[in-house]
Design a protein around this motif. Structure first.
Motif, mmCIF file in Angstrom:
data_model
loop_
_atom_site.group_PDB
_atom_site.id
_atom_site.type_symbol
_atom_site.label_atom_id
_atom_site.label_comp_id
_atom_site.label_asym_id
_atom_site.label_seq_id
_atom_site.Cartn_x
_atom_site.Cartn_y
_atom_site.Cartn_z
ATOM 1 N N LEU A 45 0.858 -1.173 0.000
ATOM 2 C CA LEU A 45 0.000 0.000 0.000
ATOM 3 C C LEU A 45 0.897 1.226 0.000
ATOM 4 N N THR A 46 0.532 2.208 -0.800
ATOM 5 C CA THR A 46 1.308 3.436 -0.847
ATOM 6 C C THR A 46 0.459 4.594 -0.344
ATOM 7 N N VAL A 47 1.137 5.526 0.289
ATOM 8 C CA VAL A 47 0.536 6.812 0.637
ATOM 9 C C VAL A 47 1.446 7.843 -0.007
ATOM 10 N N ALA A 48 0.902 8.596 -0.947
ATOM 11 C CA ALA A 48 1.675 9.624 -1.639
ATOM 12 C C ALA A 48 1.139 10.993 -1.249
ATOM 13 N N VAL A 49 2.041 11.873 -0.856
ATOM 14 C CA VAL A 49 1.690 13.250 -0.502
ATOM 15 C C VAL A 49 2.403 14.149 -1.505
ATOM 16 N N ARG A 50 1.601 14.845 -2.294
ATOM 17 C CA ARG A 50 2.136 15.678 -3.382
ATOM 18 C C ARG A 50 1.783 17.134 -3.138
ATOM 19 N N ASP A 51 2.787 18.008 -3.264
ATOM 20 C CA ASP A 51 2.528 19.442 -3.118
ATOM 21 C C ASP A 51 2.822 20.157 -4.432
ATOM 22 N N GLU A 52 2.473 21.425 -4.473
ATOM 23 C CA GLU A 52 2.680 22.240 -5.667
ATOM 24 C C GLU A 52 3.747 23.302 -5.410
ATOM 25 N N GLY A 53 4.706 22.975 -4.561
ATOM 26 C CA GLY A 53 5.731 23.943 -4.181
ATOM 27 C C GLY A 53 6.794 24.124 -5.235
ATOM 28 N N PRO A 54 7.886 24.773 -4.838
ATOM 29 C CA PRO A 54 8.950 25.087 -5.791
ATOM 30 C C PRO A 54 9.793 23.882 -6.193
ATOM 31 N N GLY A 55 9.570 22.759 -5.547
ATOM 32 C CA GLY A 55 10.374 21.573 -5.859
ATOM 33 C C GLY A 55 11.698 21.596 -5.112
ATOM 34 N N SER A 69 11.065 14.791 -6.955
ATOM 35 C CA SER A 69 10.868 16.224 -7.124
ATOM 36 C C SER A 69 11.751 16.746 -8.240
ATOM 37 N N GLU A 70 11.268 17.817 -8.839
ATOM 38 C CA GLU A 70 12.037 18.584 -9.809
ATOM 39 C C GLU A 70 11.811 20.048 -9.481
ATOM 40 N N PRO A 71 12.852 20.855 -9.594
ATOM 41 C CA PRO A 71 12.646 22.283 -9.345
ATOM 42 C C PRO A 71 11.510 22.825 -10.208
ATOM 43 N N GLY A 72 10.620 23.571 -9.570
ATOM 44 C CA GLY A 72 9.493 24.159 -10.257
ATOM 45 C C GLY A 72 8.294 23.244 -10.429
ATOM 46 N N MET A 73 8.403 21.973 -10.008
ATOM 47 C CA MET A 73 7.336 21.001 -10.248
ATOM 48 C C MET A 73 6.752 20.400 -8.970
ATOM 49 N N GLY A 74 7.056 20.946 -7.810
ATOM 50 C CA GLY A 74 6.532 20.388 -6.570
ATOM 51 C C GLY A 74 7.303 19.153 -6.149
ATOM 52 N N ALA A 75 6.775 18.462 -5.155
ATOM 53 C CA ALA A 75 7.441 17.269 -4.626
ATOM 54 C C ALA A 75 6.390 16.232 -4.257
ATOM 55 N N THR A 76 6.768 14.962 -4.368
ATOM 56 C CA THR A 76 5.919 13.855 -3.935
ATOM 57 C C THR A 76 6.711 13.002 -2.968
ATOM 58 N N PHE A 77 6.152 12.816 -1.786
ATOM 59 C CA PHE A 77 6.731 11.953 -0.759
ATOM 60 C C PHE A 77 5.848 10.715 -0.708
ATOM 61 N N ARG A 78 6.454 9.548 -0.941
ATOM 62 C CA ARG A 78 5.673 8.319 -1.050
ATOM 63 C C ARG A 78 6.193 7.283 -0.061
ATOM 64 N N LEU A 79 5.270 6.806 0.791
ATOM 65 C CA LEU A 79 5.641 5.687 1.637
ATOM 66 C C LEU A 79 4.976 4.437 1.098
ATOM 67 N N VAL A 80 5.714 3.363 1.152
ATOM 68 C CA VAL A 80 5.229 2.066 0.687
ATOM 69 C C VAL A 80 5.288 1.124 1.879
ATOM 70 N N LEU A 81 4.138 0.551 2.224
ATOM 71 C CA LEU A 81 4.026 -0.335 3.380
ATOM 72 C C LEU A 81 3.488 -1.695 2.942
ATOM 73 N N PRO A 82 3.933 -2.763 3.609
ATOM 74 C CA PRO A 82 3.381 -4.075 3.268
ATOM 75 C C PRO A 82 1.908 -4.159 3.642
ATOM 76 N N ALA A 83 1.099 -4.650 2.729
ATOM 77 C CA ALA A 83 -0.315 -4.857 3.023
ATOM 78 C C ALA A 83 -0.448 -6.073 3.921
ATOM 79 N N ALA A 84 -1.379 -5.992 4.861
ATOM 80 C CA ALA A 84 -1.629 -7.125 5.759
ATOM 81 C C ALA A 84 -2.304 -8.236 4.968
ATOM 82 N N ARG A 85 -1.907 -9.442 5.248
ATOM 83 C CA ARG A 85 -2.579 -10.592 4.646
ATOM 84 C C ARG A 85 -3.734 -10.964 5.543
ATOM 85 N N ILE A 86 -4.896 -10.978 4.974
ATOM 86 C CA ILE A 86 -6.085 -11.291 5.753
ATOM 87 C C ILE A 86 -6.546 -12.685 5.376
#
Length: 168
Positions: free
Chosen positions: A77-87, A136-153
């Motif tokens: 499972l991923t959680v991605a947090v993306r902003d529109e900042g300066p990169g 991230s790229e300058p002028g294009m914002g940044a994305t911080f992505r965490l990847v976690l193992p999904a629980a097996r149910i």
């Protein structure tokens, strides 16, 4: 994970309103379950969203998305947090999770940064068996992505000798 991330985002709505920013949440369809400490996952998401609000474009949007992906034989499972900042310049990316590292120490001090937030995020994510990546790229914002193992149910199925006989 959908509910945990939603709670973390909701707790930051007043901060977003004060900075005239918008928080957008795109949950994963279906169950998104990870094994871990809920409070720590909330802390991680809050930290990443707060950074997006602090360093993103004034009046911009911070988007948070939960997704399910397959990595080899495992579901993640991923959680991605993306902003529109300066990169962020490429030479800073490898060092962002170092304790006390700041891309711009002056602006970080002005916004109340200590340089510990991303180091804590990385540590918590690794303790949960996950990974943190930063794009991230300058002028294009940044994305911080965490990847976690999904629980097996697995659903409990009684041994054959304890199953009820079906009529007919």
């Amino acid at each position: 994970l959908n509910e945990t991330v939603a709670a973390a985002i909701q707790s930051l709505e007043p901060v977003a309103r004060a900075s005239e920013a918008t928080l957008a949440f795109n949950p994963c369809e279906g169950p998104a379950i990870v094994l871990g400490e809920t409070d720590e996952i909330v802390q991680v998401v809050q930290n990443l969203v707060q950074n997006g609000l602090k360093y993103g474009r004034p009046g911009g949007t911070v988007e948070v998305a939960v997704r399910r992906i397959r990595q080899g034989p495992s579901m993640r499972l991923t959680v991605a947090v993306r902003d529109e900042g300066p990169g962020i310049a490429p030479d800073h990316l490898p060092r962002l999770t170092e304790r006390f590292y700041r891309v711009n120490a002056k602006s970080s001090r002005e916004t109340g940064g200590t340089g510990l937030g991303l180091a804590i995020v990385k540590h918590v994510v690794q303790r949960h068996g996950g990974e943190l990546s930063i794009e991230s790229e300058p002028g294009m914002g940044a994305t911080f992505r965490l990847v976690l193992p999904a629980a097996r149910i697995r659903f409990f199925e009684p041994p054959p000798d304890q199953r009820l006989e079906q009529a007919g």
